[in-house]
Design a protein around this motif. Sequence first.
Motif, PDB file in Angstrom:
ATOM      1  N   ASN A 105       0.821  -1.208   0.000  1.00  0.00           N
ATOM      2  CA  ASN A 105       0.000   0.000   0.000  1.00  0.00           C
ATOM      3  C   ASN A 105       0.858   1.263   0.000  1.00  0.00           C
ATOM      4  O   ASN A 105       0.542   2.236  -0.698  1.00  0.00           O
ATOM      5  CB  ASN A 105      -0.929  -0.002   1.215  1.00  0.00           C
ATOM      6  N   TYR A 109       0.984   3.873  -3.022  1.00  0.00           N
ATOM      7  CA  TYR A 109       0.667   5.262  -2.718  1.00  0.00           C
ATOM      8  C   TYR A 109       1.734   6.186  -3.311  1.00  0.00           C
ATOM      9  O   TYR A 109       1.424   7.198  -3.951  1.00  0.00           O
ATOM     10  CB  TYR A 109       0.612   5.446  -1.212  1.00  0.00           C
ATOM     11  N   THR A 187     -11.049  -0.815  -0.851  1.00  0.00           N
ATOM     12  CA  THR A 187      -9.649  -0.567  -0.511  1.00  0.00           C
ATOM     13  C   THR A 187      -8.939   0.260  -1.575  1.00  0.00           C
ATOM     14  O   THR A 187      -8.259   1.256  -1.265  1.00  0.00           O
ATOM     15  CB  THR A 187      -8.906  -1.899  -0.320  1.00  0.00           C
ATOM     16  N   THR A 188      -9.093  -0.114  -2.830  1.00  0.00           N
ATOM     17  CA  THR A 188      -8.403   0.618  -3.904  1.00  0.00           C
ATOM     18  C   THR A 188      -8.916   2.039  -4.015  1.00  0.00           C
ATOM     19  O   THR A 188      -8.126   2.992  -4.139  1.00  0.00           O
ATOM     20  CB  THR A 188      -8.595  -0.122  -5.236  1.00  0.00           C
ATOM     21  N   LEU A 191      -7.565   4.186  -1.147  1.00  0.00           N
ATOM     22  CA  LEU A 191      -6.186   4.621  -1.359  1.00  0.00           C
ATOM     23  C   LEU A 191      -6.111   5.729  -2.408  1.00  0.00           C
ATOM     24  O   LEU A 191      -5.378   6.716  -2.237  1.00  0.00           O
ATOM     25  CB  LEU A 191      -5.322   3.435  -1.775  1.00  0.00           C
ATOM     26  N   ILE A 266      -5.284   8.270   5.641  1.00  0.00           N
ATOM     27  CA  ILE A 266      -5.878   6.933   5.762  1.00  0.00           C
ATOM     28  C   ILE A 266      -6.694   6.832   7.046  1.00  0.00           C
ATOM     29  O   ILE A 266      -7.776   6.231   7.070  1.00  0.00           O
ATOM     30  CB  ILE A 266      -4.782   5.858   5.728  1.00  0.00           C
ATOM     31  N   GLY A 275      -9.390   1.251   6.896  1.00  0.00           N
ATOM     32  CA  GLY A 275     -10.215   0.630   5.874  1.00  0.00           C
ATOM     33  C   GLY A 275     -10.861  -0.647   6.378  1.00  0.00           C
ATOM     34  O   GLY A 275     -10.647  -1.084   7.516  1.00  0.00           O
ATOM     35  N   ALA A 280      -6.252  -1.181   3.918  1.00  0.00           N
ATOM     36  CA  ALA A 280      -5.650   0.032   3.347  1.00  0.00           C
ATOM     37  C   ALA A 280      -4.574   0.615   4.253  1.00  0.00           C
ATOM     38  O   ALA A 280      -4.146   1.749   4.046  1.00  0.00           O
ATOM     39  CB  ALA A 280      -6.729   1.083   3.094  1.00  0.00           C
TER      40      ALA A 280
END
Length: 329
Positions: A105, A109, A187-188, A191, A266, A275, A280
């Motif tokens: 992650n 990022y 999750t995607t 982010l 986050i 998340g 996440a």
Amino acid sequence: MATDVYAGTLAPGEPAARATRPSRTRTRRPRPSSGAALYRPWWTPWLWVAPAIIVIGVFGVFPFLNTILLSFTDARPLGGGGDWVGMDNYSRMVADPAFWLAVRNSVLYAVVAVPLLVVLPLMLAQLVYKKVPAIGFFRTAFYAPVVASMVAVALVWQNLVSESGPINTALQQVGIIDSPIPFLSDTTLLLLTAVALTVWKGLGWYMIFYLSALASVPKDLYEAASLDGAGTFRQFVHVTVPGVRLTMLLVGIMSGIGSLRVFTEIYILGGATGGVGGQARTLPFYIRDVALDPISGNVGYGAAISVALFVLTIGLAVASHKLGSKEED
């Protein structure tokens, strides 16, 4: 008449063994002839830098060395220094799937955020560089998110992109979507939403760097390119970009380090768990979870992950520097 290589010509009857050797004189530093420096001791200049050295040592060097030392222990948040466990924390880290998920992650990022933070502020600086009426207002407006609190901005974004927020409501009313987009539960998407928040808040900050760099690009280069028939885009590619290349490298390194340290975005957007199911979580988020829990936390393991984050950050900085050096050649 005998001669000696050291003393030159000898007096008559003088033995060569008694020839004088060259004297060894000690080199002395020139002393000031007048003023306060004549009475100033050698350690006086160190008094001026002593506060900075103390601050760096207490808040920089000592925590860094202490973190490395703690990574070889099983220290607890409320249990003192702990026992020496050697490389057990690092072995556990390598076999920990949650650690590798956090690494993925964090890297994802940085891979998404860094190019945007390198290119978009440059384009924004190019737009507001020229002195036109009311340009000061636009520069201030673009810089305003930088001085805003990240927590406050993230809370605003959370309300905007929630399932009942204005964005989903507007998209449903115009018929673009049938059901709300799960910006905060997928999750995607979580982010990517956090990346968008980071980029939006950092645009004005890095724009200032580019504005300073653009001021040092010779105007003659733009005039020559214009005479050769180069349009705005070609001038940007062949004049502006080479002229601010070092600044682009600096922005890339700074934004990369900042992307690997993301936590607040986050935490606010995805909640205290990072998340759904913690999917996440980034490395700083995971360090908080494993190290600071007062009951089950392991400061030693969290310190080991912190060392891994440091190594990853240094690797990113070195890679960016090498890439910039190759492009410069």
